[in-house]
Design a protein around this motif. Structure first.
Motif, short mmCIF file in Angstrom:
data_model
loop_
_atom_site.label_atom_id
_atom_site.label_comp_id
_atom_site.label_asym_id
_atom_site.label_seq_id
_atom_site.Cartn_x
_atom_site.Cartn_y
_atom_site.Cartn_z
N PHE A 127 0.71 -1.34 -0.02
CA PHE A 127 0.17 -0.05 -0.02
C PHE A 127 0.86 1.23 0.03
O PHE A 127 1.92 1.30 0.60
N ASP A 128 0.41 2.41 -0.65
CA ASP A 128 1.09 3.56 -0.72
C ASP A 128 0.83 4.26 0.66
O ASP A 128 -0.03 3.83 1.51
N ALA A 129 1.36 5.54 0.62
CA ALA A 129 1.22 6.49 1.89
C ALA A 129 -0.55 6.68 2.11
O ALA A 129 -1.07 7.28 2.99
N GLY A 130 -1.06 6.73 1.01
CA GLY A 130 -2.70 7.06 0.97
C GLY A 130 -3.47 5.76 1.01
O GLY A 130 -4.68 5.96 1.29
N GLY A 131 -2.62 4.78 1.46
CA GLY A 131 -3.57 3.39 1.83
C GLY A 131 -4.16 2.60 0.52
O GLY A 131 -5.03 1.71 0.89
N THR A 165 8.07 5.31 1.75
CA THR A 165 7.58 4.54 2.87
C THR A 165 6.42 3.96 2.44
O THR A 165 5.37 4.72 1.96
N TYR A 166 6.48 2.75 2.35
CA TYR A 166 5.29 1.85 2.02
C TYR A 166 4.54 0.92 3.22
O TYR A 166 5.53 0.52 4.21
N THR A 167 3.28 0.22 3.12
CA THR A 167 3.06 -0.35 4.26
C THR A 167 2.52 -1.65 3.48
O THR A 167 2.44 -1.84 2.18
N PHE A 168 2.50 -2.86 4.29
CA PHE A 168 2.22 -4.16 3.61
C PHE A 168 1.73 -5.02 4.50
O PHE A 168 1.51 -4.64 5.77
N SER A 169 0.60 -5.96 3.89
CA SER A 169 0.03 -6.85 4.56
C SER A 169 0.38 -8.29 4.12
O SER A 169 0.75 -8.35 2.75
N VAL A 170 0.40 -9.21 4.79
CA VAL A 170 0.45 -10.71 4.19
C VAL A 170 -0.64 -11.66 4.46
O VAL A 170 -1.10 -11.71 5.86
N THR A 171 -1.31 -12.38 3.79
CA THR A 171 -2.34 -13.47 4.04
C THR A 171 -1.67 -14.72 3.68
O THR A 171 -0.70 -14.91 2.72
#
Length: 223
Positions: A127-131, A165-171
């Motif tokens: 995900f970018d900074a805006g989600g 800066t980015y965020t991430f999730s893992v499934t």
């Protein structure tokens, strides 16, 4: 160290020995003052009972020992804190893995996480900074434990995204199709140390401030 409930002290009403206003307990100085007052007003023909006097001296001795013990403990704690503060400065310049879901893209980015059991399929979403979701990375089958994968920094169309800066999730799912618990973490380089209200924080190069309890691993700086 304070004590209360001292008994057997007979002070003349015309010259009372008072405890400082706002303090309902006796400190060791107050205790000694009262004891000396009591001795000065003793009737030589009817002195204080020796057993009672011994009890009061024992109370004073115990009070003194407890006060000294408290001071010793405070000194030990202060020494431990100073040693920790000195030791933690060695983390400056090191890479640390902390609980979190951020990753820093500098050409490529590291995706760090832990699987609580074996997974037959796993996928990371960036995900970018805006989600907004900007990329999906197939991770395949993975064993239980710590995992580190590299994202090449491209979006769904293969376009390289700007550094930042980015965020991430893992499934992930197991062989039966049940979801596998995942704990994400992020890497950062320690740029400095902050001491606030007797709490030590690490200041990371990307601006994050993390508590020492959040650190999972420490290693030499990643290039």
């Amino acid at each position: 160290m304070d004590i209360s409930g001292i008994t057997g002290i007979d002070i003349r009403p015309d010259e009372p020995a008072t405890v400082p206003k706002g303090n309902s307990k006796l400190g060791k100085e107050d205790f000694m003052t009262l004891l000396l007052k009591q001795l000065s007003y003793q009737d030589p023909l009817d002195p204080m009972d020796s057993a009672e006097f011994t009890t009061q001296l024992t109370q004073f001795s115990s009070l003194e020992e407890l006060a000294n013990m408290r001071q010793t403990l405070e000194d030990v704690l202060a020494f431990q804190q100073s040693m920790q503060n000195a030791a933690v400065t060695n983390l400056i310049g090191k890479s640390v893995k902390v609980s979190g879901d951020t990753t820093q893209l500098e050409g490529s980015a590291s995706l760090d996480f832990e699987l609580m059991s074996n997974a037959t399929v796993a996928e990371a979403t960036i995900f970018d900074a805006g989600g907004r979701s900007v990329a999906t990375v197939s991770l395949g089958a993975l064993p239980k434990g710590e995992q580190t994968h590299t994202w090449n920094g491209t979006d769904e169309d293969g376009t390289h995204l700007p550094d930042g800066t980015y965020t991430f999730s893992v499934t992930a799912q197991d062989i039966s199709g049940n979801p596998v618990a995942v704990q994400t973490s992020s890497m950062g380089t320690v740029a400095g140390i902050s001491f606030q209200d007797n709490i030590t924080y690490l200041m990371l190069e990307d601006g994050r401030k993390v508590h020492l309890n959040e650190i999972r691993t420490v290693e030499e700086r990643r290039i």
